[in-house]
Design a protein around this motif. Structure first.
Motif, PDB file in Angstrom:
ATOM      1  N   MET A  49      -2.861   3.922  10.948  1.00 29.82           N
ATOM      2  CA  MET A  49      -3.997   3.368  10.165  1.00 29.82           C
ATOM      3  C   MET A  49      -4.915   4.357   9.587  1.00 29.82           C
ATOM      4  N   ALA A  50      -4.888   5.780   9.858  1.00 26.13           N
ATOM      5  CA  ALA A  50      -5.785   6.573   9.150  1.00 26.13           C
ATOM      6  C   ALA A  50      -5.395   6.935   7.859  1.00 26.13           C
ATOM      7  N   PRO A  51      -4.355   7.163   7.496  1.00 19.88           N
ATOM      8  CA  PRO A  51      -3.985   7.487   5.765  1.00 19.88           C
ATOM      9  C   PRO A  51      -4.473   6.242   5.064  1.00 19.88           C
ATOM     10  N   ILE A  52      -3.872   4.960   5.704  1.00 22.83           N
ATOM     11  CA  ILE A  52      -4.240   3.840   4.943  1.00 22.83           C
ATOM     12  C   ILE A  52      -5.841   3.632   4.701  1.00 22.83           C
ATOM     13  N   LEU A  53      -6.629   4.080   5.886  1.00 24.36           N
ATOM     14  CA  LEU A  53      -8.088   3.844   5.538  1.00 24.36           C
ATOM     15  C   LEU A  53      -8.659   5.206   4.650  1.00 24.36           C
ATOM     16  N   GLU A  54      -8.070   6.405   4.659  1.00 26.33           N
ATOM     17  CA  GLU A  54      -8.477   7.474   3.697  1.00 26.33           C
ATOM     18  C   GLU A  54      -8.059   6.750   2.316  1.00 26.33           C
ATOM     19  N   GLN A  55      -6.877   6.237   2.089  1.00 24.81           N
ATOM     20  CA  GLN A  55      -6.519   5.323   0.793  1.00 24.81           C
ATOM     21  C   GLN A  55      -7.750   4.591   0.257  1.00 24.81           C
ATOM     22  N   VAL A  56      -8.049   3.667   1.281  1.00 23.65           N
ATOM     23  CA  VAL A  56      -9.007   2.818   0.893  1.00 23.65           C
ATOM     24  C   VAL A  56     -10.285   3.552   0.524  1.00 23.65           C
ATOM     25  N   ALA A  57     -10.814   4.161   1.394  1.00 27.38           N
ATOM     26  CA  ALA A  57     -12.206   4.812   1.161  1.00 27.38           C
ATOM     27  C   ALA A  57     -12.097   5.817  -0.134  1.00 27.38           C
ATOM     28  N   SER A  58     -10.975   6.425  -0.485  1.00 26.37           N
ATOM     29  CA  SER A  58     -10.830   7.047  -2.019  1.00 26.37           C
ATOM     30  C   SER A  58     -10.996   6.079  -3.122  1.00 26.37           C
TER      31      SER A  58
END
Length: 102
Positions: A32-41
């Motif tokens: 989930m970590a990179p997915i959340l980074e994508q959503v945050a950006s």
């Protein structure tokens, strides 16, 4: 700078807060970590994303009845408005965020 309480973190005025309940040892949480980074950006300046380690913050996990991880909870004006457990695609998270930004 004093450490903010969990209720202060999720009550960000005018900005929804996405909370990721996770643990360091959890494989799906790492997914989930990179997915959340994508959503945050994608929602930079419009969404706050915070990570809560359930091993270090058991009270917060119990308060929101987190039974499996990862669990994502989207808060708007301090109240949970969307919740999903497991690995979630960025598009699904973004749809939930967009629904509160309107």
């Amino acid at each position: 700078m004093p450490k903010k309480s969990f209720s202060e973190l999720i009550s960000s005025p005018g900005m929804p807060v996405l909370v990721d309940f996770y643990a360091d040892w959890c494989g799906p949480c790492k997914t989930m970590a990179p997915i959340l980074e994508q959503v945050a950006s994608q929602h930079q300046g419009k969404l706050k994303v915070i990570k809560i380690d359930v091993d270090k913050n058991q009270a917060a996990a119990q308060q929101f009845k987190v039974q499996s991880i990862p669990t994502l909870i989207l808060f708007h004006q301090g109240k949970p408005v969307w919740r999903q457990a497991g690995v979630v695609p960025a598009t699904q998270i973004s749809q939930a965020v967009q629904s509160v930004l309107r």
